[in-house]
Write a protein that holds these residues in place. Structure first.
Motif, mmCIF file in Angstrom:
data_model
loop_
_atom_site.group_PDB
_atom_site.id
_atom_site.type_symbol
_atom_site.label_atom_id
_atom_site.label_comp_id
_atom_site.label_asym_id
_atom_site.label_seq_id
_atom_site.Cartn_x
_atom_site.Cartn_y
_atom_site.Cartn_z
ATOM 1 N N VAL A 274 0.716 -1.250 0.003
ATOM 2 C CA VAL A 274 -0.061 -0.061 0.033
ATOM 3 C C VAL A 274 0.767 1.111 0.085
ATOM 4 N N ASP A 275 0.426 2.556 -0.645
ATOM 5 C CA ASP A 275 1.079 3.596 -0.668
ATOM 6 C C ASP A 275 0.101 4.776 -0.604
ATOM 7 N N MET A 276 0.474 5.931 -0.860
ATOM 8 C CA MET A 276 -0.303 6.955 -0.616
ATOM 9 C C MET A 276 -0.788 7.340 -2.112
ATOM 10 N N HIS A 277 -0.435 7.011 -3.402
ATOM 11 C CA HIS A 277 -0.753 7.487 -4.628
ATOM 12 C C HIS A 277 -1.404 6.716 -5.349
ATOM 13 N N THR A 278 -1.423 5.629 -5.078
ATOM 14 C CA THR A 278 -2.140 4.360 -5.975
ATOM 15 C C THR A 278 -3.724 4.874 -5.946
ATOM 16 N N TRP A 279 -4.263 4.798 -7.098
ATOM 17 C CA TRP A 279 -5.680 4.872 -7.099
ATOM 18 C C TRP A 279 -6.664 3.525 -6.850
ATOM 19 N N HIS A 280 -7.556 3.864 -5.609
ATOM 20 C CA HIS A 280 -8.349 2.907 -5.258
ATOM 21 C C HIS A 280 -9.737 2.977 -5.676
ATOM 22 N N PRO A 281 -10.182 2.412 -6.704
ATOM 23 C CA PRO A 281 -11.471 2.399 -7.449
ATOM 24 C C PRO A 281 -12.632 2.241 -6.528
ATOM 25 N N GLN A 282 -12.561 1.394 -5.606
ATOM 26 C CA GLN A 282 -13.391 1.013 -4.578
ATOM 27 C C GLN A 282 -13.546 1.833 -3.279
ATOM 28 N N LEU A 283 -12.963 2.814 -3.389
ATOM 29 C CA LEU A 283 -12.823 4.068 -2.247
ATOM 30 C C LEU A 283 -13.762 5.157 -2.576
ATOM 31 N N TRP A 284 -14.875 5.078 -1.703
ATOM 32 C CA TRP A 284 -15.927 6.126 -1.934
ATOM 33 C C TRP A 284 -15.883 7.230 -0.923
ATOM 34 N N GLU A 285 -16.722 8.462 -1.244
ATOM 35 C CA GLU A 285 -16.811 9.556 -0.253
ATOM 36 C C GLU A 285 -18.152 10.075 -0.356
ATOM 37 N N TYR A 286 -18.619 9.986 0.760
ATOM 38 C CA TYR A 286 -20.134 10.548 0.824
ATOM 39 C C TYR A 286 -20.318 11.993 0.349
ATOM 40 N N GLY A 287 -21.172 12.187 -0.622
ATOM 41 C CA GLY A 287 -21.569 13.465 -1.070
ATOM 42 C C GLY A 287 -20.747 14.083 -2.118
ATOM 43 N N GLY A 288 -19.611 13.243 -2.426
ATOM 44 C CA GLY A 288 -18.773 13.829 -3.471
ATOM 45 C C GLY A 288 -18.735 13.263 -4.677
ATOM 46 N N HIS A 289 -18.061 14.061 -5.684
ATOM 47 C CA HIS A 289 -17.970 13.397 -7.001
ATOM 48 C C HIS A 289 -16.554 13.051 -7.181
ATOM 49 N N GLN A 290 -15.851 12.531 -6.503
ATOM 50 C CA GLN A 290 -14.308 12.346 -6.763
ATOM 51 C C GLN A 290 -14.294 10.933 -7.076
ATOM 52 N N ARG A 291 -13.552 11.124 -8.258
ATOM 53 C CA ARG A 291 -13.657 9.642 -9.006
ATOM 54 C C ARG A 291 -12.170 9.012 -8.892
ATOM 55 N N PHE A 292 -11.131 9.566 -8.604
ATOM 56 C CA PHE A 292 -9.710 9.049 -8.410
ATOM 57 C C PHE A 292 -9.263 9.411 -7.061
ATOM 58 N N SER A 293 -9.663 8.353 -6.153
ATOM 59 C CA SER A 293 -9.404 8.463 -4.706
ATOM 60 C C SER A 293 -8.167 7.723 -4.472
ATOM 61 N N THR A 294 -7.243 8.311 -3.379
ATOM 62 C CA THR A 294 -6.188 7.815 -3.148
ATOM 63 C C THR A 294 -6.029 7.816 -1.558
ATOM 64 N N PHE A 295 -4.997 7.211 -1.221
ATOM 65 C CA PHE A 295 -4.730 7.225 0.447
ATOM 66 C C PHE A 295 -4.159 8.590 0.890
ATOM 67 N N VAL A 296 -3.847 9.636 -0.062
ATOM 68 C CA VAL A 296 -3.100 10.689 0.563
ATOM 69 C C VAL A 296 -3.432 11.186 1.512
ATOM 70 N N ASN A 297 -4.734 11.475 1.502
ATOM 71 C CA ASN A 297 -5.245 12.350 2.965
ATOM 72 C C ASN A 297 -6.767 11.611 3.152
ATOM 73 N N LEU A 298 -6.497 10.376 3.530
ATOM 74 C CA LEU A 298 -7.547 9.413 3.831
ATOM 75 C C LEU A 298 -8.574 9.979 4.973
ATOM 76 N N SER A 299 -7.546 10.559 6.061
ATOM 77 C CA SER A 299 -8.483 10.737 7.301
ATOM 78 C C SER A 299 -9.164 12.333 7.149
ATOM 79 N N ALA A 300 -8.953 13.073 6.425
ATOM 80 C CA ALA A 300 -9.636 14.384 5.944
ATOM 81 C C ALA A 300 -10.645 14.119 5.035
#
Length: 778
Positions: A274-300
């Motif tokens: 695992v790293d901060m810059h790989t795209w995770h297609p199954q990572l969702w965010e409520y209320g957002g339209h972000q399509r390319f989600s990474t772990f770079v700032n997951l806590s925020a």
């Protein structure tokens, strides 16, 4: 004076034609000159020329004469009423079609996809009729919006004729009021200054007020419609397609259904890469339209969660639901009294402990001793499965305690020199959410409290049963790693280890327990690093290497979560999370970095900063949840219908109500005016310039001479003379069938069946009844 004016007018007509329409009105001339309506004697009728015979077949008695000139009865014309009905029908058609299509189609019951009780679409969904109706309504709306003011004015002018002749007395309207109607000043903005300068009583009338109000309605109706009704591109259903089946939280399996520990092995492999810059297609965010989600700032991120479908998957016209899991980590430094004591004494607890004492430059005067210790503890309440086999929302907490220290004599500035005690609390929420669709603005919905799939049991709008009614009894295969076995017994270890085996057998582990076992449990980096290091070292020293090694680096192990930190504290932990050793060769001897020192560096990189550790553990929990959901049975169908795009009107109930009220009032008044104008018999077709010419001729040059004027408001005669059309007398007093004369002012109201003087083109021959009356002599 009036008689003189009439004589002057007749003389003027005599000079312009050799056959004047009107001769002298003296009694002598009437008896001397035959008229087309005079009835010849019976004895002489057979001797008259054919073209001089009257219109009826039998001649009237010799003594009867109808009078001079031409005559006709009053008539009414329904053409304006028919035209208004057609116009109103077009207006109502266009508005009703647009209003209905704003809420639902006419060919079926909804624009949205809906299913029957068997969970399938109705047959023959065809919206082409609605498209044609919408197109025709728009075309007709454009036409009637152009015609509305001209047609309204024509109806008012048509009704003005009847209004002028049906006043209660001859002084009810002045000539100025009639002229305002004849000039159609309900469409003339110059009426406003006249009303301001003068008074409504001087200029206005009931019909003028009604016409102004009616034109105001006609003026605002279609601008309001254009605001209320907007064209909108929607998608209409075509057919639902099953995109596949995913895991269902209601179908969890016990430990005997799967190989124990496979979840930990898969989680360990995921944490290593695992790293901060790989795209995770199954990572969702409520209320957002972000399509390319990474772990770079997951806590925020705003409520990030895992779902087995790719981020942003759109179900189109269908309301579909999918499982989701969100784990949120909090890390805080605690005091010693908060750390569980004797955690290792209970076998149901999870407890792992690793420690090492190693010497730096042993045997020399610079020799120093360094020590690192890492232990992890989870109480028994956290080592049992927290999951429930349900689609309802479920919440649970897991707590992990970590004790880490690294007393590095070479680097006394190590952040773990004095040790640190950490409490890691992981809050997990799981359940189902509504997938993005056209109905929710293509945005993921919130976590639902109850199982949403029950809403489709009896069919409904945009709903198709997703959960299978049968249970799939095959197990999902998991990938196994050939190098995941523990080889700790094959090498001499210089560390003290306490390994947790019992929690490995727990079915459906929580994400924090899975993460803790992957980092600290059997087969973990801490457990296998030293045997692998010593094996590599021995193999290198026994190998036949012909060239000298000079500061060459070699990867020994992939450390978990290392790439989740912005930078490693020491160079021995490379950018690809590989823990490497530096090899040198001199005089046939090979030297490498002390492995205990390498582990100490990893401890400093991982556990020294609570902020970066929080983000890394959130990523670890996400990967653990992913592994857990994907290990469940795939018995939950996902359907999609992107539909076909179509233009339809869009409005609100309030907007439709307002326009309908205005439109209904306008049509009622317009139909009432048309019926009023057509119902009564009329003396002229329209109150136009020719009618006003006759008005002027009736008053003569003495009242309205041919003079220059630009300020008609100062012509007092317009307010002094009457403009009401009445029957002012008869052409002959002794006629068997009297012929009335139309004039202005005092007189009798016009009558329906009475003959009146008319122009030659309107002359009506005698009816059979009139001819018989004349024959009988009255």
């Amino acid at each position: 004076m009036e008689e003189d004016d009439s004589q002057i007018a007749l003389q003027a007509l005599s000079r312009r034609t050799t056959e004047p329409e009107y001769a002298s009105s003296t009694e002598e001339d009437r008896t001397r000159e035959p008229s087309a309506l005079d009835v010849p004697p019976d004895a002489d009728s057979a001797h008259l020329p054919h073209d001089e015979l009257p219109a009826y077949s039998r001649a009237a008695p010799r003594i009867q004469a109808l009078g001079r000139g031409h005559s006709a009865t009053l008539h009414h014309s329904p053409w304006v009423l028919f035209g208004t009905i057609l116009f109103a029908a077009l207006v109502v058609y266009s508005w009703v079609v647009l209003a209905i299509l704003s809420f639902r189609p006419m060919s079926t019951r909804s624009w949205e996809a809906y299913t029957t009780q068997y969970g399938i679409y109705p047959q023959n969904l065809d919206y082409s009729i609605d498209a044609q109706l919408y197109r025709s309504a728009r075309i007709i709306q454009s036409i009637v919006s152009v015609l509305i003011l001209p047609w309204t004015s024509a109806v008012c002018a048509y009704a003005a004729v009847v209004f002028v002749q049906n006043q209660k007395d001859g002084l009810s309207m002045t000539m100025r009021q009639v002229m305002n109607l004849a000039d159609r000043r309900w469409m003339d903005i110059s009426l406003i200054p006249d009303l301001i300068a003068g008074s409504w009583k001087q200029h206005g009338s009931a019909l003028l007020a009604l016409a102004i109000f009616l034109h105001f309605l006609g003026l605002i109706i279609y601008p309001i419609q254009s605001i209320v009704i907007n064209s909108n591109a929607i998608h209409v259903p075509v057919y639902p397609n099953e995109m596949g089946q995913i895991s269902d939280l209601a179908h969890m399996r016990e430990q005997y259904d799967v190989t124990a520990g496979s979840d930990v092995v898969q989680a360990r492999n995921a944490l290593a890469g695992v790293d901060m810059h790989t795209w995770h297609p199954q990572l969702w965010e409520y209320g957002g339209h972000q399509r390319f989600s990474t772990f770079v700032n997951l806590s925020a991120m705003n409520d990030p969660f895992f779902s087995p479908l790719p981020n942003g998957f759109n179900t189109g016209l269908l309301r579909q639901y999918a499982p989701r899991i969100n784990s949120n980590t909090s890390v805080r430094v605690i005091q010693e009294n908060e750390y569980p004591s004797n955690c290792h004494s209970d076998p149901t607890n999870f407890f792992a402990n690793y420690s090492s004492v190693y010497a730096y430059l042993p045997g020399s005067r610079y020799s120093t001793t360094s020590t690192w210790v890492i232990s992890a503890c989870m109480l028994s309440s956290n080592t049992t499965s927290p999951w429930s086999a349900t689609r309802d929302r479920q919440d649970f907490y897991e707590v992990l305690y970590i004790n880490a220290s690294n007393q590095d004599r070479e680097y006394p500035s190590s952040p773990l020199n004095n040790g640190t005690l950490l409490e890691v609390k992981l809050h997990t929420t799981a359940g189902y959410f509504e997938l993005p669709s056209y109905m929710n603005n293509q945005t993921a919905g919130p976590l639902l409290d109850k199982d949403p799939t029950g809403n489709c049991d009896k069919g409904g709008y945009s709903c198709i049963q997703q959960a299978a009614t049968y249970y799939l009894d095959y197990a999902r295969q998991v990938r196994r790693q050939s190098d995941s076995s523990d080889n700790s017994n094959n090498s001499t270890m210089t560390t003290n280890q306490t390994l947790p085996w019992s929690p490995m057998l727990t079915s459906n582990k929580g994400p924090l327990l899975t993460t803790a076992l992957a980092i600290f449990g059997p087969g973990s980096f801490l457990n296998t690093f030293f045997p692998e290091y010593y094996t590599i070292q021995q193999n290198i020293m026994g190998a036949d290497i012909n060239q000298s090694l000079s500061l060459s680096t070699m990867c020994i192990e992939i450390a978990p979560l290392t790439n989740m930190f912005s930078s490693a504290m020491y160079s021995e932990i490379s950018a690809d999370s590989c823990v490497s050793t530096i090899l040198t060769a001199s005089g046939g001897y090979y030297y490498s970095t002390n492995p205990h020192y390498l582990v100490g560096q990893w401890l400093d990189s991982t556990f020294s900063n609570t902020g970066t550790l929080t983000n890394a553990l959130n990523a670890a929990a996400f990967l653990a949840n992913k592994q857990f959901v994907e290990s469940l049975d795939s018995s939950y169908g996902i359907y999609q219908d992107l539909g076909s795009e179509m233009m339809v009107p869009q409005s609100s109930v309030a907007g439709v109500a307002v326009v309908s009220a205005f439109l209904g009032l306008y049509i009622l008044i317009l139909l009432a005016l048309s019926l009023y104008g057509c119902r009564h018999y009329r003396w002229t077709s329209r109150l136009d310039s020719f009618a006003m010419l006759r008005f002027g001729a009736a008053y003569g040059n003495g009242v309205f001479p041919m003079l220059v004027t630009s300020k008609t408001q100062h012509v007092k005669e317009l307010d002094e003379v009457s403009g009401v059309v009445r029957e002012v007398g008869s052409v002959a007093d002794d006629a068997i069938i009297p012929i009335g004369r139309i004039g202005l002012g005092e007189g009798k109201p016009l009558r329906m069946n009475r003959r009146y003087e008319c122009y030659q083109g309107d002359n009506e021959p005698l009816t059979t009844e009139e001819a018989l009356t004349i024959r009988r002599g009255g």
